[in-house]
Design an enzyme around this catalytic site. Structure first.
Site, PDB file in Angstrom:
ATOM      1  N   PRO A 121      -0.219  -6.662  -2.131  1.00 55.82           N
ATOM      2  CA  PRO A 121      -0.832  -5.330  -2.059  1.00 55.82           C
ATOM      3  C   PRO A 121      -2.261  -5.383  -1.519  1.00 55.82           C
ATOM      4  CG  PRO A 121       0.314  -5.614  -4.145  1.00 55.82           C
ATOM      5  CD  PRO A 121       0.320  -6.955  -3.472  1.00 55.82           C
TER       6      PRO A 121
ATOM      7  N   ASP B  35       8.808  -0.849   4.448  1.00 58.36           N
ATOM      8  CA  ASP B  35       7.478  -1.186   3.945  1.00 58.36           C
ATOM      9  C   ASP B  35       7.574  -1.662   2.499  1.00 58.36           C
ATOM     10  OD1 ASP B  35       4.785  -1.356   3.419  1.00 58.36           O
ATOM     11  OD2 ASP B  35       4.496   0.806   3.184  1.00 58.36           O
TER      12      ASP B  35
END
Length: 529
Positions: free
Chosen positions: A55, A139
């Site tokens: 992330p 994604d």
């Protein structure tokens, strides 16, 4: 079906970034050169692009930027954010179990993971197999080598080529900037101190994703690895056709650092209606250039003060670079900032539309001399070109090198250009469809600011005070007889002129007209086509 998946929307408007909208089936993209019966271009089949990375490394930014470019070219592309599927499954305000990303997760967590993945992949297959989609961008974190190999095999069963794009970053400044600009704006961090929220988010992610394997040659997969926001690029295989090479070429120009883009009209010239004369700025044009420049500098200083108030005192504003066309009035509009030490680059590709044989003709004369051309123009104002002139489509193709440099530029950027150029570049950044672009409006008493965000770009206007009323109106967008008087009420949503206050984008109204337009019917073709 894919169109009902999280974040995907039906057609909205030019007031918001339309990158997650569902285009109409027969809709041509702004820079699309041709169409096919299958809807797939460049002799390429179905492709799944899967992101890889921890992330806050820019995976979503890369996904959205790549989709924007591919859709601009006419490649039918859709993004499938796995995080959206997670949030839709677990419910609003709830988080996934602590062991969600663990290899040895509990049975209940594994079932939850499989449920989320199943829904996402079903939507991908539906898009590629039943909606004539060409590229699906998946994604997700995709942290493990074994999982990536399994994913590629699964897609191969459906005759889908797989390209992995990993965003790898060990530069703490870039990671912190990404977290600050994207992640901590979530409801989890309402009323948190920004610095404390950044530290908490990074610690939480380190604990939640303890196992991550970077991509290596031995995986024998097609992949591109972007290192530290585009400082270095590693390409492995990626040899399954022209489109894959086009994607790699685009990624070579992309970075994930945040940057603001500003759009401003050039000042008025002494012979406003002449394309060939290339005249100097008028007195009012020079005054406008000074007011526009001062307004922008004041706005940027206010943004810096806001950063200081938010506790980010060590973060200076990015350097401001100015792009202008080689036309004299755009160069002279930029001169005020150039004299203050800002770098100005002249770009010949950013010249306005060429009006061809219709230069300086009144609307009445154009209608009398070229009635068939007028009819064609009114039927398709984006693709039609008058004799020896350019269309908006021609301009979009001409501007592709500028778009790639726009992606490569890391400084904040002010673009000073004719309204026709601003329409096309704005159309790219906000994913407008081709039919909307000729009707975008940029009055001279506003600067449009495009702010990049993770899932979409945001746009807002900056008001320029004390601009003379007679130079404010945006250019006429189409040939209309009779010309409506200034201030006429339009049935189109949003009305005339510029966007409403706050975050918004240029309107697609009919456009304001001056009393002289009403009296003389002089809608000039250099602003029309």
């Amino acid at each position: 079906m894919a169109a009902s998946s999280p974040r995907v929307r039906r057609k909205s408007s030019t007031f918001v970034d339309a990158i997650h909208d569902v285009p109409e089936d027969m809709e041509m993209a702004p820079a699309q050169l041709y169409s096919t019966e299958s809807g797939r271009l460049f002799h390429s089949g179905k492709i799944a692009i899967a992101t890889v990375g921890l992330p806050a490394r820019g995976k979503t930014h890369i996904s959205v930027a790549l989709a924007r470019y591919l859709r601009w070219l006419g490649v039918k592309t859709r993004i499938f954010h796995l995080g959206d599927y997670r949030r839709a499954t677990v419910g609003p305000g709830k988080d996934v179990p602590d062991d969600y990303f663990f290899v040895n997760a509990t049975a209940s967590t594994v079932l939850l993971r499989q449920k989320i993945l199943k829904k996402c992949r079903e939507d991908i297959y539906h898009f590629l197999n039943h909606e004539n989609g060409q590229i699906a961008i998946y994604d997700a974190v995709n942290p493990l080598s074994a999982g990536r190999k399994s994913l590629a095999k699964e897609f191969a069963k459906h005759e889908i080529e797989t390209l992995f794009i990993e965003s790898s970053c060990d530069d703490e400044r870039i990671i912190e900037e990404n977290v600050r600009s994207v992640k901590i704006s979530s409801p989890d961090y309402v009323r948190w101190d920004q610095n404390a929220a950044v530290k908490h988010y990074l610690a939480r992610m380190s604990a939640k994703i303890p196992h991550f394997e970077t991509m290596e040659d031995k995986e024998e997969l097609n992949f591109v690895k972007m290192i530290n926001a585009g400082e270095r690029l590693i390409v492995n295989n990626c040899s399954f056709g022209y489109l894959s090479h086009r994607i790699v070429f685009y990624l070579l120009n992309l970075h994930i650092k945040s940057r603001h883009t500003y759009f401003a009209r050039a000042g008025t010239s002494s012979d406003q209606d002449s394309y060939k004369a290339d005249t100097r700025l008028s007195i009012k044009g020079e005054e406008y250039a000074a007011k526009m420049s001062e307004t922008l500098l004041k706005h940027r200083e206010e943004e810096r003060q806001q950063l200081i108030e938010q506790g980010i005192s060590a973060a200076p504003l990015k350097t401001l670079t100015i792009w202008a066309s080689t036309r004299r009035r755009t160069v002279e509009t930029s001169a005020y900032l150039a004299n203050k030490g800002f770098k100005v680059r002249q770009r010949s590709q950013m010249s306005q539309l060429n009006p061809g044989v219709c230069e300086k003709m009144s609307e009445r004369r154009i209608r009398m001399k070229f009635p068939e051309e007028v009819a064609k123009h009114e039927a398709d104002p984006y693709h039609h070109r008058y004799p020896r002139a350019e269309s908006y489509h021609d301009l979009a193709v001409r501007l592709e090198p500028i778009i790639l440099e726009l992606e490569r530029e890391q400084n904040d950027l002010l673009i000073i250009a004719h309204e026709s150029v601003l329409r096309v570049l704005y159309g790219y950044l906000m994913a407008c469809n081709a039919a909307d672009i000729p009707f975008l409006s940029f009055p001279r008493n506003e600067i449009i600011e495009i702010i990049p965000a993770s899932y979409n770009n945001e746009a807002k206007r900056i008001h320029i005070p004390n601009v003379p009323e007679d130079i404010i109106p945006a250019s006429p967008q189409d040939i209309k007889i009779p010309v409506p008087p200034s201030g006429v009420v339009t049935p189109l949503p949003g009305g005339l002129g510029s966007p409403k206050s706050g975050a918004a984008t240029p309107d697609t109204g009919i456009g304001s007209k001056t009393p002289q337009d009403v009296d003389e019917l002089h809608t000039r073709i250099h602003d029309v086509i």
